[in-house]
Enzyme design. Structure first.
Site, short mmCIF file in Angstrom:
data_model
loop_
_atom_site.label_atom_id
_atom_site.label_comp_id
_atom_site.label_asym_id
_atom_site.label_seq_id
_atom_site.Cartn_x
_atom_site.Cartn_y
_atom_site.Cartn_z
N HIS A 30 61.88 17.46 66.12
CA HIS A 30 60.91 18.50 66.46
C HIS A 30 61.13 19.76 65.63
CE1 HIS A 30 59.28 16.32 69.85
NE2 HIS A 30 60.48 16.18 70.40
N GLU A 81 65.75 15.68 69.07
CA GLU A 81 65.40 17.10 69.14
C GLU A 81 65.36 17.73 67.75
OE1 GLU A 81 64.36 18.20 71.81
OE2 GLU A 81 65.09 16.71 73.24
N THR A 108 49.49 35.90 88.44
CA THR A 108 49.04 36.82 87.39
C THR A 108 48.84 38.25 87.92
OG1 THR A 108 46.79 36.03 87.80
CG2 THR A 108 47.98 35.07 85.95
N GLY A 164 41.99 33.86 88.50
CA GLY A 164 43.08 33.69 87.55
C GLY A 164 44.14 32.75 88.07
N THR A 188 46.76 40.08 93.68
CA THR A 188 47.04 40.85 94.89
C THR A 188 47.64 42.20 94.55
OG1 THR A 188 47.42 38.78 96.09
CG2 THR A 188 48.25 40.81 97.10
#
Length: 684
Positions: free
Chosen positions: A428, A425, A206, A202, A209
């Site tokens: 968008h 901006e 994520t 992965g 461990t």
């Protein structure tokens, strides 16, 4: 703690100095004491005034210590006289003649005196051995431990499945591993063989461990943790020896878990040729393969490894019997992100305005580590602002800081550049409002962050497992909105759209070369964007001819041009709304999705009020927008007379002649929305 360590470092030298000083004192090494022979002692007793004397009579010798005055000063003296009848009588007679009181000490033990005399030398030898051993232990001279395993044994792990969120399916795969570690006989009775190795794949952050530690915590077994780079050393054979030692220790403490993080550091493909050969690493991998084969069925040892590069691993490592189960730990969805935020918010003091559901919606693509970093940054901002609670505004700023870096408020635009960024901006935002399946703008700011002059947070309306051609085309159209707005309103283009163009081109090329969404058909072509494994992929032949490469470029251009024209059409039809959003940006510098809706409806926005208060005021209007307009208190950059100089035009068709587009001078004449705009509500 550091002061204590510093004292311990100097402690051996202090002890050696004290011991040497004691040695000289015990050995009678003082320079002010005269050691007299037998004749000199007799001469002193006969000629000098002895004021004090101590006599210790042993079996063989008589020790005489005293003080005599030579007329100028007192001098210490000592002497040894054989213990014979004539000599002892003579010494005592002379002492009595000097009218000195004689102290007859207890008879000394020769053996004990000899031992006491050797004590300083033994102490010095012991200290020397201790310091030498300590120097060897603190440096890199661990000759006997060089080939030992560096795996850290962790016991009493407190991480549980309740601390791992956003990966329910992955936890279900691990449940049977926990059951096996607790009761292996149940599986042996059924004839089942538990997987020897589990490979978790992965992106970084994520929780691979964390999930492995949660398995050890739930099973309550020893947990050996080691990185793949800890095996590889400069000398060939050291890594293989460490692998053998690691499995030997694991067998002594089974059942247990061995976790190898970043296994691609040691498990890369062997014999890759140019740039890929490494004798030490390959020998270590060979030993790891042999040891995993040597683990008996249901032996109580479970291997868990993590990597984000499974494509470079050796095939022998992934075959059944070794790492025979592969679990993909992907980025969390919206539900998973909310659960992760709830886990990391346990020790945070959140304000009443915090909405973790809305926060999860605004953070697509964030990993668990990113979300933890967002909450941590928000807590740091709360401390910086001397706030007792973490508020939503601080979380919004934390998201921006994690994605783009801190705001550079000291960097000032000139008016022309500021207006250009605002209209860019706003372009968008208009695409997201009026195009189905397009990305929706959640927040717009014209405050510079990182390398960007403005920042636009765009998210999908709904998270999907697979994206269709229509979705991808809409996303490209959203990226082209900023450049198209510059073309329409300013009759010029800037370099600010470079990031948008890069993202749009990458999606378009993947549509042609990977997804087969073009006239070239469903054929996989080399996209050239993958990670090259040096030695395996460096000299790999290309399956794209010159003619096909030309056609790929033509198809990519066709997709970009189609989306560009669609963006031009949408912006041209909704110029009025774009001007409203741009003027709001020029006034407030930062607006959110909710505030964009208010601007489009002609309603005032107040950034000091929470979202629920603004909606409550909106409901009280009952359709009458005049009352909020009167109460609106905003910063006016120009007088009212100048604001009314910008007449709005009706929406034009797609192909607008150049002479009918509003010029830059006409746009610069107005910075806010006039009253006539507020009464018009566009069709959304």
């Amino acid at each position: 703690m550091k002061n204590n360590n510093r004292f311990l470092n100097y402690l051996p030298y202090l002890v050696v100095a004290i011991a040497m000083f004691s040695l000289f004192n015990l050995g009678g090494g003082s320079g002010s004491t005269q050691k007299l022979s037998y004749n000199e002692l007799l001469n002193v007793l006969e000629t000098q005034d002895v004021t004090k004397a101590d006599v210790s009579i042993g079996y063989n010798v008589i020790h005489v210590k005293g003080i005599y005055n030579d007329g100028a000063q007192d001098i210490l003296f000592s002497s040894t006289v054989p213990n014979t009848e004539s000599q002892s009588d003579l010494v005592l007679e002379l002492l009595n003649e000097g009218q000195v009181a004689v102290i007859d000490a207890e008879e000394s033990n020769l053996f004990l005196d000899t031992i006491i005399s050797f004590i300083p030398y033994l102490a010095l030898g012991g200290l020397a051995i201790f310091m030498l051993t300590r120097m060897q232990g603190g440096g890199n001279n661990k000759a006997f431990e060089f080939s030992k395993s560096r795996a850290k044994l962790e016991g009493n792990i407190r991480v549980r499945f309740a601390d791992v969120a956003g990966c329910d399916e992955e936890k279900e795969e691990m449940v049977e591993i926990i059951d096996y570690l607790k009761s292996p006989k149940k599986f042996a009775k059924m004839g089942a063989r538990i997987p020897k190795g589990i490979l978790m794949v992965g992106p970084p952050g994520t929780g691979k461990t964390l999930l492995a530690k949660a398995v050890a915590g739930e099973a309550d077994v020893p947990f050996y943790s080691i990185s793949g780079s800890d095996f590889v050393e400069m000398f060939v054979g050291v890594g293989a020896s460490r692998v053998r030692d690691m499995f030997k220790k694991a067998q002594q403490t089974s059942p247990c878990i061995i976790f190898i993080d970043e296994i691609d550091a040691v498990g890369r493909q062997r014999g890759a040729g140019f740039g890929g050969g490494h004798d030490e690493r390959e020998q270590t991998l060979n030993q790891l393969l042999v040891e995993m084969d040597g683990i008996g069925e249901n032996a109580g040892i479970v291997m868990i490894a993590a990597t984000n590069r499974p494509d470079v691993l050796d095939p022998a490592l992934l075959r059944p019997g070794r790492f025979d189960r592969q679990i993909t730990v992907s980025l969390p969805d919206r539900k998973g992100r909310k659960e992760i935020l709830e886990v990391h918010a346990r020790n945070k003091h959140l304000g009443p305005d915090i909405d973790l559901e809305a926060l999860a919606k605004r953070t697509p693509g964030f990993s668990g580590a990113d979300l933890e970093n967002v909450l941590n940054e928000a807590a740091i901002l709360a401390v910086r602002e001397s706030s007792d609670l973490i508020h939503m505004s601080q979380l919004d700023e934390a998201i921006d800081r994690v994605m783009m870096g801190p705001a550079k408020k000291s960097r000032k635009y000139d008016e022309a550049s500021k207006k250009l960024v605002a209209y860019h901006e706003a372009g968008h935002a208009i695409i997201g409002l009026y195009l189905d399946d397009a990305t929706v703008v959640q927040k717009i700011t014209i405050i510079p962050r990182g390398q960007a002059g403005g920042y636009n947070l765009m998210t999908e309306k709904e998270e999907k497992m697979m994206r269709t051609k229509k979705d991808l085309m809409s996303t490209i159209t959203s990226y082209m909105g900023g450049r198209t707005s510059e073309e329409i309103f300013f009759d010029d283009i800037s370099a600010g759209a470079s990031g948008d163009i890069e993202s749009a081109t990458r999606i378009a090329r993947d549509m042609v070369t990977v997804y087969g969404m073009s006239d070239l058909g469903p054929i996989k072509y080399d996209s050239g964007s993958g990670n090259v494994f040096l030695g395996r992929d460096y000299n790999s032949p290309s399956n794209v001819s010159g003619q096909i490469a030309f056609e790929i470029d033509q198809e990519v251009r066709k997709i970009i041009d189609t989306c560009h024209k669609q963006a031009h059409k949408i912006i041209s039809e909704h110029k009025d709304d774009l001007i409203k959003i741009a003027n709001a940006l020029l006034e407030y510098e930062t607006i959110t999705a909710e505030q964009i809706d208010l601007v489009i409806k002609g309603l005032p926005i107040n950034q000091d009020l929470p979202k629920k208060d603004v909606n409550k005021d909106d409901k009280k209007d009952d359709g009458n927008t005049e009352e909020p307009v009167v109460k609106k208190t905003t910063r006016k950059r120009k007088p009212k007379a100048e604001q009314n100089q910008l007449p709005l035009e009706e929406p034009k068709p797609v192909d607008i002649p150049e002479d009918q587009n509003p010029s830059l001078d006409e746009i610069n004449e107005s910075d806010s929305i006039e009253d006539e705009i507020e009464t018009k509500t566009p069709k959304i």
